[in-house]
Design a protein around this motif. Structure first.
Motif, PDB file in Angstrom:
ATOM      1  N   GLY A 136       0.813  -1.209   0.000  1.00 52.06           N
ATOM      2  CA  GLY A 136       0.000   0.000   0.000  1.00 52.06           C
ATOM      3  C   GLY A 136       0.846   1.259   0.000  1.00 52.06           C
ATOM      4  O   GLY A 136       0.563   2.214  -0.741  1.00 52.06           O
TER       5      GLY A 136
ATOM      6  N   ARG B  50      -3.396   2.868  -7.169  1.00 52.61           N
ATOM      7  CA  ARG B  50      -4.165   1.920  -6.357  1.00 52.61           C
ATOM      8  C   ARG B  50      -3.439   0.575  -6.340  1.00 52.61           C
ATOM      9  O   ARG B  50      -3.060   0.062  -7.387  1.00 52.61           O
ATOM     10  N   PRO B  51      -3.233  -0.022  -5.158  1.00 49.62           N
ATOM     11  CA  PRO B  51      -2.589  -1.337  -5.130  1.00 49.62           C
ATOM     12  C   PRO B  51      -3.477  -2.403  -5.756  1.00 49.62           C
ATOM     13  O   PRO B  51      -4.692  -2.387  -5.615  1.00 49.62           O
TER      14      PRO B  51
ATOM     15  N   GLU C 190       0.982   3.969  -2.985  1.00 52.75           N
ATOM     16  CA  GLU C 190       0.522   5.309  -2.594  1.00 52.75           C
ATOM     17  C   GLU C 190       1.561   6.366  -2.948  1.00 52.75           C
ATOM     18  O   GLU C 190       1.218   7.470  -3.383  1.00 52.75           O
TER      19      GLU C 190
END
Length: 275
Positions: free
Chosen positions: A98, A107-108, A102
């Motif tokens: 994440g 978006r992961p 970020e």
């Protein structure tokens, strides 16, 4: 319970692999035998080879997880390839994932191939991560048939091809697609337009064939098949003995077409990302 009746084949026939025809009136019971599951070793090998043919702009290793980022160009180049158990546990790994995405404003997304990632798939589902992008991986043995059709294979992607497949970012596409040894780009030109195109990339004994497409005005003329056959022949000439395709699982027409052309589905993968 009534008596059971069996028709036993001689060992010489049962183990020969030969096809046997039995009269329908002699059949007491029948059961469909599903295909054998694809071995995990084959899935792991294919995933690593396919990843090598579709390099991201940025990568990072996380204890066996491969983090990939390419400014949003394709899910494959913007997802985590998870082929092993997460280092330090799922929660710790996802926290690092994440933070990494970020920092790039992304978006992961985690790619989950076949049964290899079944447990992780279940863990992500339990955390509310949504599934998307179900994809079939199809493979064909190459026999080395010569190609003498309309498509021409060149060793660098041209501007027209990058414009068609670049999704608004042809410069990023050019970096991912690469050029030179081990890369081939099949083209069919008509009336000054790039009517059909596709890409081949070599990794090991595999040629990964991607981005097959035809302009609307030239569809239903067999050009997609021409592109595919040209890339198969090119790949075999580069030493590949297998060809692989990745097809969205809900594209039943494409899957049926590839099956007619000799491809067999080996497994499926999908992605999961947080809501």
């Amino acid at each position: 319970m009534g008596p059971a009746f069996w028709r036993v084949l001689p060992d010489s026939v049962a183990h020969s692999g030969a096809a046997v025809t039995i009269d329908a009136s002699a059949v007491v019971a029948a059961r469909a035998i599903p295909p054998k599951p694809t071995p995990f070793s084959e899935i792991l090998e294919l995933e690593r080879l396919l990843a090598a043919t579709w390099p991201a702009l940025e990568t990072a290793d996380l204890g066996g997880w491969l983090l990939r980022y390419a400014q949003g160009f394709s899910r494959r180049a913007n997802s985590v390839l998870a082929l092993t158990a997460p280092p330090g546990g799922t929660d710790a790994a996802l926290a690092e994932v994440g933070a990494w995405y970020e920092a790039r404003g992304a978006r992961p997304l985690v790619a989950l191939p076949g049964g290899v990632a079944k447990r992780l798939d279940e863990e992500l589902a339990a955390r509310g991560w949504e599934a998307e992008g179900d994809t079939a991986v199809m493979v064909k043995r190459l026999e080395g048939a010569a190609y003498d059709g309309e498509a021409v294979v060149v060793d660098a992607p041209g501007a027209a091809l990058l414009e068609q497949v670049g999704r608004g970012a042809p410069a990023v596409a050019a970096r991912i697609f690469g050029s030179g040894p081990g890369r081939g780009y099949a083209e069919v030109w008509r009336g000054g337009e790039l009517a059909a195109r596709g890409r081949g990339a070599i990794a090991g004994d595999l040629v990964a064939i991607t981005n097959i497409g035809t302009l609307p005005a030239f569809r239903r003329q067999g050009l997609g098949t021409e592109i595919l056959r040209a890339l198969e022949a090119w790949g075999h000439g580069c030493g590949a003995r297998r060809a692989a395709l990745q097809v969205e699982a809900d594209n039943e027409a494409a899957i049926a077409m590839y099956e007619r052309l000799g491809y067999t589905e080996r497994y499926r993968y999908r992605y999961r990302g947080p809501r």
